[in-house]
Write a protein that holds these residues in place. Structure first.
Motif, mmCIF file in Angstrom:
data_model
loop_
_atom_site.group_PDB
_atom_site.id
_atom_site.type_symbol
_atom_site.label_atom_id
_atom_site.label_comp_id
_atom_site.label_asym_id
_atom_site.label_seq_id
_atom_site.Cartn_x
_atom_site.Cartn_y
_atom_site.Cartn_z
ATOM 1 N N ASP A 437 33.088 -108.485 4.867
ATOM 2 C CA ASP A 437 33.142 -108.602 3.414
ATOM 3 C C ASP A 437 31.891 -109.251 2.834
ATOM 4 O OD1 ASP A 437 35.744 -107.551 3.353
ATOM 5 O OD2 ASP A 437 36.597 -109.518 3.802
ATOM 6 N N PHE A 438 31.073 -109.869 3.680
ATOM 7 C CA PHE A 438 29.920 -110.634 3.202
ATOM 8 C C PHE A 438 28.673 -109.752 3.058
ATOM 9 C CE2 PHE A 438 32.677 -113.935 4.713
ATOM 10 C CZ PHE A 438 32.371 -115.057 3.954
ATOM 11 N N THR A 439 27.778 -110.205 2.171
ATOM 12 C CA THR A 439 26.477 -109.578 1.986
ATOM 13 C C THR A 439 25.399 -110.596 2.325
ATOM 14 O OG1 THR A 439 27.320 -108.151 0.218
ATOM 15 C CG2 THR A 439 24.921 -108.458 0.350
ATOM 16 N N LYS A 440 24.463 -110.205 3.161
ATOM 17 C CA LYS A 440 23.384 -111.099 3.577
ATOM 18 C C LYS A 440 22.253 -111.045 2.547
ATOM 19 C CE LYS A 440 20.237 -111.944 7.490
ATOM 20 N NZ LYS A 440 19.823 -111.461 8.839
ATOM 21 N N GLY A 441 21.729 -112.225 2.201
ATOM 22 C CA GLY A 441 20.632 -112.281 1.244
ATOM 23 C C GLY A 441 19.942 -113.623 1.301
ATOM 24 N N THR A 442 19.315 -114.037 0.219
ATOM 25 C CA THR A 442 18.630 -115.324 0.146
ATOM 26 C C THR A 442 19.054 -116.054 -1.123
ATOM 27 O OG1 THR A 442 16.727 -114.316 -0.955
ATOM 28 C CG2 THR A 442 16.632 -114.534 1.445
ATOM 29 N N ASP A 443 18.943 -117.393 -1.078
ATOM 30 C CA ASP A 443 19.247 -118.178 -2.264
ATOM 31 C C ASP A 443 17.958 -118.456 -3.033
ATOM 32 O OD1 ASP A 443 17.916 -120.100 -0.830
ATOM 33 O OD2 ASP A 443 19.666 -121.369 -0.483
ATOM 34 N N GLY A 444 18.012 -119.355 -4.017
ATOM 35 C CA GLY A 444 16.848 -119.642 -4.828
ATOM 36 C C GLY A 444 15.706 -120.290 -4.093
ATOM 37 N N SER A 445 16.003 -120.842 -2.901
ATOM 38 C CA SER A 445 14.956 -121.489 -2.092
ATOM 39 C C SER A 445 14.537 -120.622 -0.923
ATOM 40 C CB SER A 445 15.462 -122.848 -1.590
ATOM 41 O OG SER A 445 15.822 -123.693 -2.661
ATOM 42 N N SER A 446 14.864 -119.356 -0.978
ATOM 43 C CA SER A 446 14.530 -118.381 0.067
ATOM 44 C C SER A 446 15.239 -118.660 1.387
ATOM 45 C CB SER A 446 13.002 -118.338 0.300
ATOM 46 O OG SER A 446 12.340 -117.924 -0.882
ATOM 47 N N ASN A 447 16.322 -119.423 1.344
ATOM 48 C CA ASN A 447 17.135 -119.624 2.545
ATOM 49 C C ASN A 447 18.096 -118.448 2.714
ATOM 50 O OD1 ASN A 447 16.104 -122.290 3.093
ATOM 51 N ND2 ASN A 447 17.385 -123.034 1.403
ATOM 52 N N THR A 448 18.331 -118.041 3.963
ATOM 53 C CA THR A 448 19.264 -116.946 4.219
ATOM 54 C C THR A 448 20.690 -117.421 3.976
ATOM 55 O OG1 THR A 448 17.782 -115.997 5.876
ATOM 56 C CG2 THR A 448 20.080 -115.286 5.928
ATOM 57 N N VAL A 449 21.438 -116.657 3.208
ATOM 58 C CA VAL A 449 22.834 -116.987 2.919
ATOM 59 C C VAL A 449 23.673 -115.713 3.011
ATOM 60 C CG1 VAL A 449 22.283 -118.970 1.441
ATOM 61 C CG2 VAL A 449 22.476 -116.676 0.435
ATOM 62 N N TRP A 450 24.993 -115.915 3.057
ATOM 63 C CA TRP A 450 25.932 -114.799 3.099
ATOM 64 C C TRP A 450 26.940 -115.013 1.974
ATOM 65 C CZ3 TRP A 450 23.464 -117.013 7.025
ATOM 66 C CH2 TRP A 450 22.856 -116.191 7.987
ATOM 67 N N THR A 451 27.057 -114.061 1.090
ATOM 68 C CA THR A 451 27.924 -114.216 -0.075
ATOM 69 C C THR A 451 29.063 -113.215 -0.050
ATOM 70 O OG1 THR A 451 26.519 -112.724 -1.383
ATOM 71 C CG2 THR A 451 26.038 -115.088 -1.516
ATOM 72 N N VAL A 452 30.166 -113.599 -0.718
ATOM 73 C CA VAL A 452 31.334 -112.737 -0.801
ATOM 74 C C VAL A 452 31.992 -112.951 -2.167
ATOM 75 C CG1 VAL A 452 32.826 -114.461 0.311
ATOM 76 C CG2 VAL A 452 33.484 -112.042 0.324
ATOM 77 N N ASP A 453 32.464 -111.878 -2.746
ATOM 78 C CA ASP A 453 33.150 -111.937 -4.037
ATOM 79 C C ASP A 453 34.662 -111.947 -3.788
ATOM 80 O OD1 ASP A 453 34.173 -111.668 -6.560
ATOM 81 O OD2 ASP A 453 32.914 -109.973 -7.143
ATOM 82 N N VAL A 454 35.319 -113.041 -4.165
ATOM 83 C CA VAL A 454 36.766 -113.174 -3.932
ATOM 84 C C VAL A 454 37.526 -113.227 -5.259
ATOM 85 C CG1 VAL A 454 36.486 -114.319 -1.711
ATOM 86 C CG2 VAL A 454 36.541 -115.699 -3.803
ATOM 87 N N SER A 455 36.873 -112.811 -6.363
ATOM 88 C CA SER A 455 37.494 -112.927 -7.690
ATOM 89 C C SER A 455 38.793 -112.144 -7.797
ATOM 90 C CB SER A 455 36.511 -112.473 -8.769
ATOM 91 O OG SER A 455 36.062 -111.141 -8.519
ATOM 92 N N ASP A 456 38.894 -111.042 -7.056
ATOM 93 C CA ASP A 456 40.107 -110.236 -7.151
ATOM 94 C C ASP A 456 41.291 -110.889 -6.439
ATOM 95 O OD1 ASP A 456 38.994 -109.919 -4.640
ATOM 96 O OD2 ASP A 456 39.619 -107.831 -4.446
ATOM 97 N N GLN A 457 41.048 -111.973 -5.683
ATOM 98 C CA GLN A 457 42.132 -112.659 -4.983
ATOM 99 C C GLN A 457 42.536 -113.972 -5.663
ATOM 100 O OE1 GLN A 457 41.981 -112.802 -0.605
ATOM 101 N NE2 GLN A 457 40.050 -111.664 -0.694
#
Length: 579
Positions: A437-457
């Motif tokens: 369910d996660f998407t790999k990307g970067t945050d504002g400091s160019s650190n690698t992060v994994w995000t997920v949208d759980v708003s529907d739950q």
């Protein structure tokens, strides 16, 4: 083998003629290790534990190792490098769990099982009135066959690792944007790296039963300060100078490394195995020399005695009972069946708690709750068998400051495959997600992060995160055995029969067999009396009285108590018997 019910098995256990049993239960017994479970992946991959479920079967019977991985076509350079690292990590874990981390079971476990096999065969030959030379041949035959099984399993592990290395190297060389010299680095001297494969050959190991096994030998080209060829041959004595510690493969994202093909280690283990079986043969011959003249043919009936390999099979219930625990007992590793341990893995970044059965090769007289280091506390090898579906970890690698931000949750470490994450908010709402369910990307400091949208739950898409836990999403009972290598804490012990908390655990096993073991008539009498009591308790349990076989939720648990208490006492010879 013929098949008998459990009552007959218990009734026959421990009487003066040995263990009168050749099978247990109706139907076939599955000889696979713990459903080949990978457990919760983070619990078995890392510095603190090794997967032990598959580690124990190879030491008792023919075993199929993990097949050689062949990377899929069409991967990008980065994806291929990541795939190579993950493959190397899996192979390293398998190698450690099946071989390197189980050295304590070679002498006391495999050696003990070899003695048992030999003594049973010797008594059968003596009962048949065979000469001493015929008895010796009969005695050594199962030991020789057992050696072929164990060494061949060991050899299969090496050969599959060697084949896998060839697959990876070939795919890397055929890719336009990858170079093996940037991927496979010599673990002996990091100035050298793999440039190619010069060729392969085989080295044959000969067994005393006349059979053979071929080990794959790799000739690997290395570049660096100069060019050289490393000959990776676990059977070489002495081994060649290059490539002995294997090759390190680095994770391109984290910088972590995994090691493959450490053939010095394989060579040392092969020598230990061969020495263990030779010592068993020599010891059995010495034992036979000392008892042959005292034994009168037909006075000891052992036709129904079982070997450790059969015992491990009989202790399972159509594969539902943890095969690895049965293997540990058959290999003479002390186990406490009456106490369930609640264990936390202190080395792990996350708060991981497991409940299960402990087995320790060098346990103290009494083990109490507390923090332990297997090496510093001289415990030998420490195994824990637990139900995968009952294990849980607390995940702390999330952005606590952001919490649930417009329905989005941010993980700061890559989520584990094969588990479900429960994200609990301060509104007492829970969102359940998996790695996919996660998407790999970067945050504002160019650190690698994994995000997920759980708003529907969630009804409240802006919230604080109270806790994140993870677990294996399965309703089936599935067992895994891990070996603790780092520091761990025993939180408590629970009596498996009463459910009450216990102060300590005691680990027992029979005296290992060697060339001088004896069992007195008095000991046989005590076992026979104990056997009668077990039968009574068994019959009470079948009529609803609980007794020996409480509803522990683990099929076959009661029979294991009987086997552990009686059937593992091994037949010897004593002057008190008058033979």
């Amino acid at each position: 083998m013929s098949e008998i019910d459990r009552r007959t098995f218990i009734k026959g256990a421990g009487v003066a003629t040995g263990v009168a049993a050749t099978g247990a239960g109706a139907g076939s017994l599955d000889l696979y290790p713990v459903q080949e479970a990978e457990a919760i992946p983070p619990l078995v991959i890392g510095a603190g534990v090794a997967a032990g479920g598959v580690a124990l079967g190879w030491a008792l019977r023919e075993f199929e190792v993990i097949g050689a991985d062949d990377p899929p076509e069409g991967l990008t350079a980065d994806a291929l490098r990541q795939h190579v690292y993950e493959t190397a990590l899996k192979r390293e874990s398998f190698t450690n769990s099946t071989i390197v981390d189980n050295q304590n079971i070679i002498e006391s476990g495999i050696g003990n099982a070899a003695y048992v096999d030999g003594k049973i065969a010797a008594f059968e030959a003596l009962n048949a009135g065979k000469s001493q030379s015929e008895t010796q041949s009969a005695m050594l035959a199962p030991v020789n066959d057992f050696e072929q099984t164990v060494v061949s399993n060991f050899g299969k592990s090496w050969n599959e690792a060697a084949s896998e290395f060839q697959n990876l190297l070939s795919r890397i060389q055929s890719h336009s944007d990858t170079d093996p010299s940037n991927i496979f680095i010599s673990a002996t001297n990091d100035s050298y790296h793999v440039t190619g494969l010069d060729g392969t050959s085989t080295s044959t190991v000969n067994f005393d039963n006349g059979n053979t096994f071929d080990f794959t030998v790799l000739s690997v080209s290395e570049g660096g300060p100069g060019s050289r060829t490393a000959t990776l041959d676990p059977t070489a004595d002495p081994p060649t100078d290059y490539g002995g510690s294997g090759y390190d493969v680095t994770n391109p994202d984290t910088g972590d490394s995994a090691r493959i093909l450490p053939y010095y280690t394989f060579g040392d283990m092969l020598n230990q195995l061969q020495t263990t079986f030779q010592n068993a043969r020599d010891g059995l011959i010495t034992w036979l020399d000392s008892v042959y003249g005292q034994v009168q043919s037909g006075e000891i009936e052992v036709s129904d005695l079982i070997t450790p390999k059969e015992r491990a099979a009989m202790m399972t219930d159509d594969g539902k009972y943890p095969q690895a625990v049965a293997d540990l007992v058959a290999l003479n590793v002390p186990v406490d069946f009456e106490r369930e341990a609640t264990v936390s893995l202190d080395w792990h970044d996350d708060d991981v708690t497991l409940n299960g059965t402990l087995a320790i090769t060098s346990p103290p007289d009494n083990l109490t709750p507390g923090t332990y280091d297997p090496q510093a506390d001289s415990l030998g090898s420490v195994y824990l068998t637990y139900d995968v579906g009952a294990a849980e970890g607390v995940w702390t690698a999330y952005d606590d400051a952001k919490g649930v931000d417009g329905g989005t949750v941010e993980f700061e470490s890559e989520p584990y495959e094969g588990v479900t994450y429960d994200i609990v908010t301060n509104y007492d709402e829970t969102a359940s997600v998996t790695a996919g369910d996660f998407t790999k990307g970067t945050d504002g400091s160019s650190n690698t992060v994994w995000t997920v949208d759980v708003s529907d739950q969630l009804e409240n898409s802006i919230a604080e995160i109270s806790e994140v836990t993870y677990y294996t999403d399965t309703d089936e009972t599935r067992y895994e055995t891990i070996q603790m290598q780092g520091t761990f804490t025993i939180e408590k012990f629970t009596n498996t029969e009463t459910g009450e908390q216990a102060d300590s655990a005691s680990f027992t096993s029979p005296e290992p067999q060697d060339d001088s073991n004896y069992v007195t008539q008095e000991e046989w009498n005590q076992l026979e009396q104990q056997n009668k009591e077990l039968i009574e308790k068994y019959e009470d349990s079948q009529s609803g009285g609980g007794g020996l076989f409480p509803d522990t939720g683990i099929p076959g648990w009661g029979i294991v108590v009987a086997v552990g208490g009686i059937a593992l006492v091994l037949l010897g010879q004593s002057d008190d018997n008058g033979y």
